[in-house]
Scaffold this motif. Sequence first.
Motif, PDB file in Angstrom:
ATOM      1  N   GLU A 241      -6.076   2.224   2.666  1.00 25.03           N
ATOM      2  CA  GLU A 241      -5.411   3.325   1.859  1.00 25.03           C
ATOM      3  C   GLU A 241      -3.717   3.273   2.593  1.00 25.03           C
ATOM      4  OE1 GLU A 241      -7.159   7.256   2.107  1.00 25.03           O
ATOM      5  OE2 GLU A 241      -8.783   6.122   2.435  1.00 25.03           O
ATOM      6  N   VAL A 242      -3.534   2.435   3.856  1.00 23.88           N
ATOM      7  CA  VAL A 242      -2.752   2.469   4.657  1.00 23.88           C
ATOM      8  C   VAL A 242      -1.332   1.790   4.276  1.00 23.88           C
ATOM      9  CG1 VAL A 242      -2.010   2.197   6.994  1.00 23.88           C
ATOM     10  CG2 VAL A 242      -3.423   3.867   6.611  1.00 23.88           C
ATOM     11  N   MET A 243      -2.205   0.606   3.946  1.00 20.10           N
ATOM     12  CA  MET A 243      -1.921  -0.608   3.570  1.00 20.10           C
ATOM     13  C   MET A 243      -1.345  -0.481   1.666  1.00 20.10           C
ATOM     14  SD  MET A 243      -3.853  -3.929   4.452  1.00 20.10           S
ATOM     15  CE  MET A 243      -5.490  -3.864   3.819  1.00 20.10           C
ATOM     16  N   ALA A 244      -2.347   0.515   0.942  1.00 19.77           N
ATOM     17  CA  ALA A 244      -1.643   0.553  -0.409  1.00 19.77           C
ATOM     18  C   ALA A 244      -0.380   1.939  -0.241  1.00 19.77           C
ATOM     19  CB  ALA A 244      -2.579   1.530  -0.911  1.00 19.77           C
TER      20      ALA A 244
ATOM     21  N   THR B  36       7.316  -0.099   0.514  1.00 19.31           N
ATOM     22  CA  THR B  36       8.123  -1.244   0.086  1.00 19.31           C
ATOM     23  C   THR B  36       8.540  -1.715  -1.339  1.00 19.31           C
ATOM     24  OG1 THR B  36       6.992  -2.237   1.703  1.00 19.31           O
ATOM     25  CG2 THR B  36       8.272  -3.835   0.512  1.00 19.31           C
ATOM     26  N   ARG B  37       8.120  -1.671  -2.494  1.00 21.39           N
ATOM     27  CA  ARG B  37       8.092  -1.702  -3.793  1.00 21.39           C
ATOM     28  C   ARG B  37       8.828  -0.762  -3.947  1.00 21.39           C
ATOM     29  NH1 ARG B  37       3.302  -0.706  -5.541  1.00 21.39           N
ATOM     30  NH2 ARG B  37       3.620   1.329  -5.550  1.00 21.39           N
ATOM     31  N   ASP B  38       8.753   0.880  -3.546  1.00 24.50           N
ATOM     32  CA  ASP B  38      10.225   2.186  -3.978  1.00 24.50           C
ATOM     33  C   ASP B  38      11.243   1.756  -3.112  1.00 24.50           C
ATOM     34  OD1 ASP B  38       8.183   3.143  -5.562  1.00 24.50           O
ATOM     35  OD2 ASP B  38       7.357   3.984  -4.387  1.00 24.50           O
TER      36      ASP B  38
END
Length: 119
Positions: free
Chosen positions: A107-110, A116-118
């Motif tokens: 969950e943390v990595m997601a 990062t993507r946003d």
Amino acid sequence: MTTDQPFLADCRARLAFDLLANTWNAVVLWALRHGPVRHGELRDRIGGISQKVLTETLRRLEFNGLVTRRAYGGAPPRVEYELTELGRSLLDPIEAFGVWAFEHGDEVMAAQERCTRDS
């Protein structure tokens, strides 16, 4: 720790958080949980730690009363590190953090990937 007190500079909760804030402190304490270990063996147990960082971490843990250093005479001289009772008292909280990380790490990595993507 009570919920109505601020985290003052000399707050004991901050002291505890500072002990676990260093990446290597908890790792080294966990690696020492089965008894005395020599420096080289300890380094072999811990992937990715340099000799310098391990030495600094052991000194910091000794300074804080969590680890003892025992030197033996002879040729070559031998040094072992071992948890103190105080150090052993941190094993349960460290294990609890590890369980939490195992259960929630994805969950943390997601969340990190989304951020990062946003960006």
